[in-house]
Design a protein around this motif. Structure first.
Motif, PDB file in Angstrom:
ATOM      1  N   THR A 124       0.818  -1.211   0.000  1.00 37.36           N
ATOM      2  CA  THR A 124       0.000   0.000   0.000  1.00 37.36           C
ATOM      3  C   THR A 124       0.849   1.256   0.000  1.00 37.36           C
ATOM      4  OG1 THR A 124      -1.653  -1.210   1.272  1.00 37.36           O
ATOM      5  CG2 THR A 124      -1.855   1.180   1.200  1.00 37.36           C
ATOM      6  N   MET A 125       1.854   1.236   0.859  1.00 34.72           N
ATOM      7  CA  MET A 125       2.691   2.414   1.005  1.00 34.72           C
ATOM      8  C   MET A 125       3.490   2.700  -0.258  1.00 34.72           C
ATOM      9  SD  MET A 125       4.372   3.960   4.028  1.00 34.72           S
ATOM     10  CE  MET A 125       3.798   5.568   3.746  1.00 34.72           C
ATOM     11  N   ARG A 126       4.114   1.678  -0.765  1.00 32.52           N
ATOM     12  CA  ARG A 126       4.986   1.867  -1.909  1.00 32.52           C
ATOM     13  C   ARG A 126       4.201   2.393  -3.108  1.00 32.52           C
ATOM     14  NH1 ARG A 126       9.242   3.499  -3.778  1.00 32.52           N
ATOM     15  NH2 ARG A 126      10.305   2.469  -5.488  1.00 32.52           N
ATOM     16  N   ARG A 162       1.940   4.502  -3.196  1.00 36.65           N
ATOM     17  CA  ARG A 162       1.662   5.930  -3.137  1.00 36.65           C
ATOM     18  C   ARG A 162       2.933   6.764  -3.006  1.00 36.65           C
ATOM     19  NH1 ARG A 162      -2.615   9.252  -4.576  1.00 36.65           N
ATOM     20  NH2 ARG A 162      -4.490   8.005  -4.429  1.00 36.65           N
ATOM     21  N   SER A 163       4.053   6.112  -2.796  1.00 37.46           N
ATOM     22  CA  SER A 163       5.290   6.871  -2.693  1.00 37.46           C
ATOM     23  C   SER A 163       5.863   7.181  -4.070  1.00 37.46           C
ATOM     24  CB  SER A 163       6.324   6.086  -1.885  1.00 37.46           C
ATOM     25  OG  SER A 163       5.873   5.910  -0.565  1.00 37.46           O
ATOM     26  N   LEU A 164       5.210   6.677  -5.079  1.00 38.18           N
ATOM     27  CA  LEU A 164       5.696   6.880  -6.438  1.00 38.18           C
ATOM     28  C   LEU A 164       5.146   8.172  -7.003  1.00 38.18           C
ATOM     29  CD1 LEU A 164       4.936   3.262  -7.628  1.00 38.18           C
ATOM     30  CD2 LEU A 164       7.196   4.172  -7.079  1.00 38.18           C
ATOM     31  N   SER A 165       5.816   8.657  -8.030  1.00 42.07           N
ATOM     32  CA  SER A 165       5.238   9.761  -8.777  1.00 42.07           C
ATOM     33  C   SER A 165       3.988   9.245  -9.473  1.00 42.07           C
ATOM     34  CB  SER A 165       6.235  10.274  -9.809  1.00 42.07           C
ATOM     35  OG  SER A 165       7.497  10.439  -9.229  1.00 42.07           O
ATOM     36  N   PRO A 166       3.080  10.169  -9.774  1.00 41.16           N
ATOM     37  CA  PRO A 166       1.823   9.728 -10.383  1.00 41.16           C
ATOM     38  C   PRO A 166       2.033   9.004 -11.716  1.00 41.16           C
ATOM     39  CG  PRO A 166       1.752  12.041  -9.725  1.00 41.16           C
ATOM     40  CD  PRO A 166       3.156  11.605  -9.589  1.00 41.16           C
TER      41      PRO A 166
END
Lengths: 212, 212
Positions: free
Chosen positions: B173-175, B177-181
DNA sequence: CTTATACGAAACGCAATCGTATCGAATGGG
DNA sequence: CCCATTCGATACGATTGCGTTTCGTATAAG
């Protein structure tokens, strides 16, 4: 108003007139962060609520920031520290310290991760700013710790630091929000996560310890 | 309007008058979930936006739900499935399947986790409903898999399933959203997380056995 | 055809919020 | 004392969203 005016610069370049209250500025930032967490995201942060909570007139806010988004960006910038000093004794201890820093029950201000990340599609500026000032520095430190562990043999040579970081940070962040509002994260949850992640979930069948 | 009316129940208990459009109902739910993700949380979901996106009058919405919160609760309820069938061959494969289900790039509707969890303090009803229908069932399945692994020796006997679940679900889940869109989660990220978590981060040497 | 309900569109009153303007009082330097 | 600026408070017009109501049309059963 009280007599808690701060002088800021009494130097030569000091502009005439009454200086701005530094106390007001701090209170505004504080109120903004509080609302960002308690209310549901950026939309829940209203200038009037900030003014009320900071015991400040709206004028005082708009004199400093042109709009709500700029205010929130500055407020997020204050979340950058502190990153804990790492003892550097063992990778394990450093990871625990970092895992605690990602979500210490002490600093609930970091809970705004959920609202900032959630609004990433609607407010890309805020998400970028948050990543830049809050997420990346912490990632950098953790990455360094992991690299050191890989280099000195404490960690697997083929370990992907990105995966490891997602595991540790993700576990702590996620678990903290999966609880009911009343229960609290056990004090040693960060320890448990790090120790479990280090040892691995699988039974030690192949290489080493098959249990005490 | 088109002739895509659905008959629902032509049976005896059928009330008189024109039956409600099932297509409208689906479109409303769909639009609600879309907005819940794209806009920043519950506050971003406006009835008028839902109506516009679903090509429906506001009347049609208020005839079915008394207010916005009830609508969102029902919308979240549709996220309950599907939980993937588990092959049951190995714990590892089952965990990978579950890790993929927690965040398949296929179903971006699950991204509303961020907005629902973020608004947990402001909208406890929604958070509870979301946990009940979406989170708990998946946790239940994963917990069963972990227990099975512990029982048959594939996993450590002293493993805490809650910690393991937080590690796997949190990492994915975390990873994400840590990415650029623009970047996307690598296809095999779930595999990497599960394999890394199973083996452990530490090199296979002794130290892990000295723990509590 | 009559009756009953649902449909989309539009307008309503109400409340909240935005960003601006104005006020008298407070607080600094000269 | 005088001047410049900030302070908190208050009011403003504009906008937006909520939840309701009204209207003419559409779709069913009998």
């Amino acid at each position: 108003m009280a007599i808690e005016q701060t002088l800021l610069g009494s130097g030569p370049g000091r502009p005439p007139g009454r200086p701005r209250s530094e106390r007001a500025e701090r209170a505004i930032i504080e109120a903004t962060l509080d609302l960002l967490i308690q209310e549901a995201g950026v939309a829940g942060v209203t200038i009037e609520a900030v003014a009320a909570r900071a015991a400040v007139g709206k004028t005082t806010i708009y004199r400093r920031w042109p709009n709500k988004e700029a205010l929130i960006i500055d407020a997020l910038a204050t979340l950058k520290g502190p990153i804990p000093d790492l003892a550097g004794e063992s990778v394990r201890d450093d990871l625990v310290a970092l895992a605690r820093a990602v979500r210490p029950s002490q600093d609930p201000r970091l809970d705004c991760v959920w609202n900032i990340f959630g609004g990433a599609t609607k407010h890309p500026h805020l998400a970028r700013q948050f990543k830049q000032t809050v997420v990346l520095p912490r990632q950098e430190v953790m990455r360094a710790v992991l690299r050191r562990g890989i280099a000195n043999g404490e960690l697997r040579p083929d370990l992907d630091p990105e995966v490891a970081m997602a595991i540790i940070a993700g576990a702590v962040t996620m678990r903290a929000r999966s609880l009911s509002p009343d229960e609290d994260l056990p004090e040693d949850f960060a320890d448990q996560v790090v120790d479990t992640a280090l040892r691995g979930l699988s039974s030690g069948s192949a290489p080493s310890c098959t249990g005490p």
